[in-house]
Design a protein around this motif. Structure first.
Motif, PDB file in Angstrom:
ATOM      1  N   GLY A  83       0.821  -1.200   0.000  1.00  0.00           N
ATOM      2  CA  GLY A  83       0.000   0.000   0.000  1.00  0.00           C
ATOM      3  C   GLY A  83       0.853   1.247   0.000  1.00  0.00           C
ATOM      4  O   GLY A  83       2.078   1.192   0.157  1.00  0.00           O
ATOM      5  N   LEU A  84       0.189   2.378  -0.174  1.00  0.00           N
ATOM      6  CA  LEU A  84       0.906   3.646  -0.172  1.00  0.00           C
ATOM      7  C   LEU A  84       1.264   4.050   1.249  1.00  0.00           C
ATOM      8  O   LEU A  84       0.452   3.915   2.164  1.00  0.00           O
ATOM      9  CB  LEU A  84       0.040   4.750  -0.790  1.00  0.00           C
ATOM     10  CG  LEU A  84      -0.300   4.637  -2.275  1.00  0.00           C
ATOM     11  CD1 LEU A  84      -1.140   5.839  -2.684  1.00  0.00           C
ATOM     12  CD2 LEU A  84       0.961   4.559  -3.116  1.00  0.00           C
ATOM     13  N   ARG A  92      -3.701   8.788   8.091  1.00  0.00           N
ATOM     14  CA  ARG A  92      -3.826   7.396   7.645  1.00  0.00           C
ATOM     15  C   ARG A  92      -5.100   7.223   6.831  1.00  0.00           C
ATOM     16  O   ARG A  92      -5.136   6.467   5.861  1.00  0.00           O
ATOM     17  CB  ARG A  92      -3.853   6.462   8.856  1.00  0.00           C
ATOM     18  CG  ARG A  92      -2.542   6.409   9.633  1.00  0.00           C
ATOM     19  CD  ARG A  92      -2.652   5.448  10.824  1.00  0.00           C
ATOM     20  NE  ARG A  92      -1.419   5.385  11.575  1.00  0.00           N
ATOM     21  CZ  ARG A  92      -1.133   6.190  12.603  1.00  0.00           C
ATOM     22  NH1 ARG A  92      -2.010   7.110  12.966  1.00  0.00           N
ATOM     23  NH2 ARG A  92       0.010   6.075  13.256  1.00  0.00           N
ATOM     24  N   LEU A  95      -5.488   7.474   2.914  1.00  0.00           N
ATOM     25  CA  LEU A  95      -4.974   6.413   2.046  1.00  0.00           C
ATOM     26  C   LEU A  95      -6.038   5.389   1.665  1.00  0.00           C
ATOM     27  O   LEU A  95      -5.774   4.478   0.896  1.00  0.00           O
ATOM     28  CB  LEU A  95      -3.829   5.673   2.766  1.00  0.00           C
ATOM     29  CG  LEU A  95      -2.659   6.528   3.261  1.00  0.00           C
ATOM     30  CD1 LEU A  95      -1.740   5.689   4.138  1.00  0.00           C
ATOM     31  CD2 LEU A  95      -1.877   7.107   2.091  1.00  0.00           C
ATOM     32  N   THR A  98      -7.055   4.072  -2.270  1.00  0.00           N
ATOM     33  CA  THR A  98      -5.998   3.342  -2.973  1.00  0.00           C
ATOM     34  C   THR A  98      -5.645   2.051  -2.255  1.00  0.00           C
ATOM     35  O   THR A  98      -5.556   0.978  -2.868  1.00  0.00           O
ATOM     36  CB  THR A  98      -4.739   4.221  -3.105  1.00  0.00           C
ATOM     37  OG1 THR A  98      -5.062   5.365  -3.887  1.00  0.00           O
ATOM     38  CG2 THR A  98      -3.607   3.458  -3.779  1.00  0.00           C
ATOM     39  N   ASN A  99      -5.460   2.137  -0.945  1.00  0.00           N
ATOM     40  CA  ASN A  99      -4.993   0.963  -0.220  1.00  0.00           C
ATOM     41  C   ASN A  99      -6.069  -0.113  -0.089  1.00  0.00           C
ATOM     42  O   ASN A  99      -5.749  -1.303  -0.039  1.00  0.00           O
ATOM     43  CB  ASN A  99      -4.451   1.364   1.154  1.00  0.00           C
ATOM     44  CG  ASN A  99      -3.083   2.011   1.044  1.00  0.00           C
ATOM     45  OD1 ASN A  99      -2.512   2.089  -0.044  1.00  0.00           O
ATOM     46  ND2 ASN A  99      -2.553   2.475   2.153  1.00  0.00           N
ATOM     47  N   ILE A 102      -5.725  -2.194  -3.152  1.00  0.00           N
ATOM     48  CA  ILE A 102      -4.521  -3.027  -3.090  1.00  0.00           C
ATOM     49  C   ILE A 102      -4.738  -4.201  -2.140  1.00  0.00           C
ATOM     50  O   ILE A 102      -4.443  -5.355  -2.470  1.00  0.00           O
ATOM     51  CB  ILE A 102      -3.310  -2.184  -2.649  1.00  0.00           C
ATOM     52  CG1 ILE A 102      -2.956  -1.159  -3.732  1.00  0.00           C
ATOM     53  CG2 ILE A 102      -2.104  -3.077  -2.346  1.00  0.00           C
ATOM     54  CD1 ILE A 102      -1.918  -0.122  -3.297  1.00  0.00           C
ATOM     55  N   VAL A 103      -5.271  -3.912  -0.955  1.00  0.00           N
ATOM     56  CA  VAL A 103      -5.462  -4.963   0.048  1.00  0.00           C
ATOM     57  C   VAL A 103      -6.485  -5.986  -0.421  1.00  0.00           C
ATOM     58  O   VAL A 103      -6.324  -7.191  -0.187  1.00  0.00           O
ATOM     59  CB  VAL A 103      -5.863  -4.341   1.404  1.00  0.00           C
ATOM     60  CG1 VAL A 103      -6.372  -5.410   2.372  1.00  0.00           C
ATOM     61  CG2 VAL A 103      -4.673  -3.607   2.016  1.00  0.00           C
ATOM     62  N   SER A 123      -1.084  -2.423   6.523  1.00  0.00           N
ATOM     63  CA  SER A 123      -1.482  -1.336   5.629  1.00  0.00           C
ATOM     64  C   SER A 123      -2.509  -0.422   6.293  1.00  0.00           C
ATOM     65  O   SER A 123      -3.368  -0.870   7.053  1.00  0.00           O
ATOM     66  CB  SER A 123      -2.064  -1.910   4.336  1.00  0.00           C
ATOM     67  OG  SER A 123      -1.224  -2.919   3.799  1.00  0.00           O
ATOM     68  N   ASN A 124      -2.425   0.859   5.983  1.00  0.00           N
ATOM     69  CA  ASN A 124      -3.325   1.866   6.566  1.00  0.00           C
ATOM     70  C   ASN A 124      -4.430   2.295   5.595  1.00  0.00           C
ATOM     71  O   ASN A 124      -4.236   2.207   4.386  1.00  0.00           O
ATOM     72  CB  ASN A 124      -2.514   3.090   6.982  1.00  0.00           C
ATOM     73  CG  ASN A 124      -1.832   2.891   8.320  1.00  0.00           C
ATOM     74  OD1 ASN A 124      -2.437   2.427   9.273  1.00  0.00           O
ATOM     75  ND2 ASN A 124      -0.552   3.234   8.380  1.00  0.00           N
ATOM     76  N   MET A 129      -8.556  -1.780   6.776  1.00  0.00           N
ATOM     77  CA  MET A 129      -7.870  -2.727   5.892  1.00  0.00           C
ATOM     78  C   MET A 129      -7.977  -4.157   6.414  1.00  0.00           C
ATOM     79  O   MET A 129      -8.047  -5.110   5.633  1.00  0.00           O
ATOM     80  CB  MET A 129      -6.401  -2.320   5.736  1.00  0.00           C
ATOM     81  CG  MET A 129      -6.187  -0.990   5.006  1.00  0.00           C
ATOM     82  SD  MET A 129      -6.946  -0.907   3.359  1.00  0.00           S
ATOM     83  CE  MET A 129      -8.496  -0.065   3.738  1.00  0.00           C
TER      84      MET A 129
END
Length: 319
Positions: A83-84, A92, A95, A98-99, A102-103, A123-124, A129
């Motif tokens: 993640g970013l 946090r 994010l 985007t995250n 990804i997660v 990941s945040n 998440m």
């Protein structure tokens, strides 16, 4: 001979590479670090570099860098750092969009390639998440958890040790709530070798230390221009070690509250939990006083809000 444990780390950036380093130093087992295909050579190089420390640091482990999810098969523990990272001026929560994507993708690959693994999210925004990973994998809740409290407590303990001059090993503390500015430090449960912390620090100064712990990650971001990595990785590996060695440790982590613990029904939120071979084996539900409960309620509401954003992004996960 007993089979070595296998630790897979998804994300080969600063946090992931630091996780690999701490896990190798503790000789917890064989290590796989996975990153995206564009970073394959980078992660392979990092892991080759780490393996070349083995003769110096005296650890035995097979250490692999890869971009192929097949290499995480049969993992005992998977740590997700993908993640970013935060940048200056970001929270946090900034994010999340985007995250979460990804997660979700990472979690679907974990489900396919290592369905028995215990999964630790880093990941945040952390609590949301962990929820995303739980929904995307469909795993039992004991297999999914988030690293938050171990890091937050470590920061809190470090600041207390800095203030008092006593060894960090003798500082005992606890934090609850979401990983972020609404986390809930508990001075009532803070002591030095069993001696109440108020014997050493005034209430006013302790409140200042509590406030610093709450924004400890932001302090690092302002100084470095990016998120912390040594301490988050160390907290993650502390959890992995408790699982791999079946230590039955009571550690603060983002765990599933399915019996209305702290009023956080069907949420992952920071609570003291017993970690062992079965992952999250028990959540400890403490009796909070009115002030502590107020702070915890606020933290839980913040987590609910973030989970709501994830459910809007992925309606299929809300089912």
């Amino acid at each position: 001979m007993p089979k070595r444990a296998k630790i897979s780390i998804i994300g080969g950036g600063n946090v992931g590479a630091s996780c690999a380093m701490w896990a190798a130093a503790k000789e917890l087992g064989d290590i796989v670090v996975l990153d995206i295909p564009q970073a394959e050579n980078m992660v392979k190089g990092k892991m080759l570099d780490l393996f070349q420390c083995a003769p110096l640091e005296r650890f035995d482990a097979k250490i692999t860098g890869t971009a192929d999810y097949k290499d995480i098969a049969d993992s005992d523990v998977i740590i997700v750092t993908a993640g970013l990272p935060r940048k200056p001026g970001m929270s946090r929560d900034d994010l999340i969009e985007t995250n979460a994507k990804i997660v979700k993708s990472v979690s679907e690959n974990i489900k396919e390639h290592s369905p028995e693994a215990k999964v630790i999210l880093v990941s945040n925004p952390l609590d949301a998440m962990v929820y995303t990973a739980w929904k995307a994998t469909g795993f039992p809740t004991n297999q999914i958890m988030g690293q938050a409290g171990c890091l937050d407590v470590a920061r809190y303990k470090a600041f207390i040790a800095m203030e008092t001059g006593f060894s960090v090993e003798d500082v005992n503390a606890l934090l609850l709530g979401g990983h972020g500015d609404t986390m809930v430090p508990l001075p009532r449960f803070t002591n030095i070798s069993g001696i109440p912390i108020t014997n050493f620090i005034s209430e006013e100064r302790l409140n200042e230390i509590v406030d610093r712990a709450k924004v400890g990650g932001g302090e690092i971001v302002k100084l470095m221009g990016t998120s912390a990595y040594y301490a988050p990785a160390s907290g993650s590996v502390q959890m992995a070690e408790a699982i791999i060695k079946d230590k039955k440790r009571i550690l603060p982590c983002a765990a599933f509250c399915g019996n209305n613990e702290y009023g956080a029904q069907d949420l992952f939120v920071g609570v003291p939990a017993v970690l062992g071979a079965n992952g999250v084996e028990k959540v400890l539900d403490l009796d909070l006083n009115a002030e502590e409960k107020g702070y915890m309620d606020t933290s839980i509401e913040a987590v609910k809000e973030l989970v709501g954003i994830v459910n809007k992004m992925f309606p299929e996960l809300a089912k």
